[in-house]
Scaffold this active site. Structure first.
Site, short mmCIF file in Angstrom:
data_model
loop_
_atom_site.label_atom_id
_atom_site.label_comp_id
_atom_site.label_asym_id
_atom_site.label_seq_id
_atom_site.Cartn_x
_atom_site.Cartn_y
_atom_site.Cartn_z
N ASP A 77 -6.02 1.94 -3.72
CA ASP A 77 -7.25 1.71 -2.97
C ASP A 77 -7.64 2.95 -2.15
OD1 ASP A 77 -5.25 1.42 -1.09
OD2 ASP A 77 -5.95 -0.50 -0.30
N ASP A 90 -2.91 6.34 -3.64
CA ASP A 90 -1.72 5.69 -3.08
C ASP A 90 -1.22 4.64 -4.08
OD1 ASP A 90 -3.65 3.73 -2.72
OD2 ASP A 90 -2.99 3.20 -0.71
N SER A 138 0.83 -1.20 0.00
CA SER A 138 0.00 0.00 0.00
C SER A 138 0.87 1.26 0.00
CB SER A 138 -0.96 -0.04 1.19
OG SER A 138 -1.91 0.99 1.11
N ASP A 166 -1.14 1.42 -4.50
CA ASP A 166 -1.96 0.31 -4.99
C ASP A 166 -3.39 0.75 -5.30
OD1 ASP A 166 -2.64 0.54 -2.25
OD2 ASP A 166 -3.35 -1.53 -2.21
#
Length: 573
Positions: free
Chosen positions: A308, A304, A145, A306
């Site tokens: 999400d 961010d 993340s 990734d």
């Protein structure tokens, strides 16, 4: 076995590959060796995350093989049909992400489990969608993340596209813990993944289907058609996975006046232009703000790595860009969504809004106004995904929105995790709706505050790394339970919720009631107009303290919040 013995086991193992052996040789101090081997990298309910490198307490090919072997055993117990349904795998831009994804694919293939593997980096929500689209038994995403560059991680998803529930995670953890030697686990050895019969590469079909669903997020097509191109949007993927998916979603749906932060479009595992690739951190918007000033951007959006989480910035009354909090963005989305659905006659009679226990109560106030039920969950979007599945199966409620204060939102449940791609598009629709009225998102937020009250929130994170850090965090949580605060900022504590004990304590009456949520290492203190919540992070070496209060004015709220923080942090020392 102690850390020295574990280190020697790795050093002497004939199974260790050449590169890992070099990394082991580079551990030149007892402190480094101890931190790499003093424990096994924990696989929690949200997966595992840690620094990359050699050792039992690090993310490497052997810890990935171990986790994946555990998942393979869990799937095989469900029968041949589950093995044939297979596992979808995605990965982000981080160091070793592709390699770890391939290790997972080879491990599953060895066990006769079908694999759907993305050829290139993809956002986490796309993996969630792919699990459902491919009708897979499970999903894996290799990501850390928004953590620093030295980290990587491994998350597991169920067949509904949501992260594993605690019950399923417990079963998986048991399978992983039962594996004694992670260094000798077998994998499919074919030279090329393309030659492995069980591996199928995910193609354009899945990505096109995802974009088709993204377009359905738009509520007011006429508004967007007439005004989408007039909205000036600045977008940064912060060197992560979302560049293609977000830009395509915006372009496909009429938001064509998009300015890219060129320095941050390129995938970069070092995230070299930011101190932290986290849109929760205002510094991450520094370059986007510079672009916004040049092009007079109406809204700045950043994901961010990734994709999400989504951060949003907008001009304030002084003409400077202000980064909205997750609670503020969530309130703006929810207010527009419910207002528009009601006006269109599309608001279900049994609508439900889901949020976490550390998310602002403003969302509940808005939902109440529209007759929408609010349900709180524990921190972690997997609990929101679990509730969505429950409501679909029982028909007791209809999901309309889910969010958490840490910049995670979900409008349409074709994805079962927070989805910055669909919300990037939806935030632009919300911004366009306010622009038509001659207002910015901040001015829209002010209208919401005037109607529902001025809510102030703050998150204070203490990074406490290593063995000593774990001990410090444990000590803080013990103090909160054994020697609780009586008051803060002059306000008496009225109730305490201890989610580990599963009880709610009425302080004045000294009465206890049972909580209905699952057990978790969280303590929440309530006072008349707000609360303070204490939670060790499940994925980072952090102690998190959440503050939330309602005031009559913005200034009053800020003053009380400042005193609250001072009192609580002094108490924790």
């Amino acid at each position: 076995m102690g850390w020295k013995e574990e280190y020697e086991r790795w050093m002497k193992s004939p199974s260790i590959d050449v590169n890992t052996k070099k990394e082991l040789d580079a551990l030149t101090s007892d402190e480094l060796i101890e931190d790499s081997f003093y424990k096994t990298l924990e696989f929690g309910t949200g997966g595992m995350r840690g620094e990359t490198g050699p050792g039992t307490n690090r993310m490497n090919r052997y810890t990935v093989r171990k986790a994946t072997t555990g998942l393979a055993e869990m799937i095989k117990r469900k029968g041949q049909k589950a093995c044939e349904k297979g596992v979808a795998i995605a990965y982000d831009v981080r160091h070793y992400s592709r390699e770890f994804a391939e290790e997972a694919a080879r491990t599953l293939a060895y066990h006769g489990i079908r694999v759907y593997l993305f050829k290139d980096v993809q956002p986490t929500p796309v993996l969630s969608f792919a699990v459902r689209y491919c009708k897979a038994q499970a999903g894996i995403v290799i990501t850390a993340s928004h953590n620093p560059p030295e980290y990587n991680g491994y998350k597991v998803y169920g067949d509904d596209g949501a992260q594993l529930t605690p019950e399923s995670a417990k079963e998986l953890i048991e399978d992983i813990v039962n594996i004694e030697d992670e260094l000798s686990l077998p994998i499919a050895e074919e030279a090329k993944l393309e030659d492995i019969e069980q591996v199928t590469f995910i193609g354009k079909e899945v990505l096109d289907a995802y974009q088709e669903n993204i377009s359905k997020v738009i509520l007011d097509e006429q508004l967007v058609k007439e005004n989408g191109s007039k909205l000036s949007v600045v977008f940064t993927p912060l060197h992560g996975t979302s560049f293609q998916t977000v830009t395509e979603a915006l372009k496909n749906n009429g938001f064509t006046n998009v300015h890219l932060v060129e320095e941050q479009v390129t995938a970069d595992p070092e995230f070299s232009t930011v101190a932290s690739p986290n849109p929760e951190e205002h510094e991450a918007f520094k370059l986007a703000i510079q672009y916004g000033e040049k092009v007079n951007g109406d809204v700045l959006i950043g994901t961010d790595p990734d994709a999400d989480r989504l951060g949003v910035a907008v001009k304030n009354n002084e003409g400077n860009y202000q980064v909205l909090t997750g609670n503020q963005t969530g309130a703006l989305i929810l207010h527009y969504l419910l207002t528009t659905m009601k006006a269109q006659g599309k608001l279900p009679h049994n609508a439900v809004m889901l949020k976490t226990i550390v998310t602002s109560d403003l969302g509940e106030k808005i939902a109440d106004k529209f007759g929408v039920k609010t349900v709180d969950t524990l921190t972690g979007f997997k609990f929101i995904g679990e509730k969505i599945r429950q409501y679909e199966e029982t028909g007791e409620a209809t999901f309309v929105f889910g969010y958490e204060e840490s910049y995670g939102y979900l409008v349409r449940p074709f994805v079962r995790d927070k989805d910055a791609v669909q919300v990037a598009l939806f935030v632009c629709e919300v911004a366009a709706s306010w622009k038509v009225k001659g207002k910015t998102l901040l001015e829209g937020l002010e209208e919401i505050y005037q109607q529902y009250g001025y809510f102030q929130e703050h998150l204070h994170s203490m990074t406490l790394k290593g063995k000593k850090g774990v001990e410090q965090i444990t000590g803080m949580m013990e103090k909160l339970r054994k020697d609780p605060l009586n008051s803060a900022a002059g306000m008496p504590i009225t109730h305490i919720e201890d989610y580990q004990a599963g009880i709610r304590i009425d302080v004045s009456a000294q009465k206890e009631d049972k909580l209905t949520l699952p057990l978790a290492n969280v303590v929440k203190y309530f006072f008349e107009n707000g609360w303070i919540c204490f939670r060790p992070s499940g994925t980072e070496p952090k102690m998190k303290v959440y503050f939330s209060l309602k005031a009559n004015t913005d200034e009053e709220g800020k003053d009380v919040l400042t005193q609250l923080k001072e009192d609580v942090l002094a108490y924790l020392k």
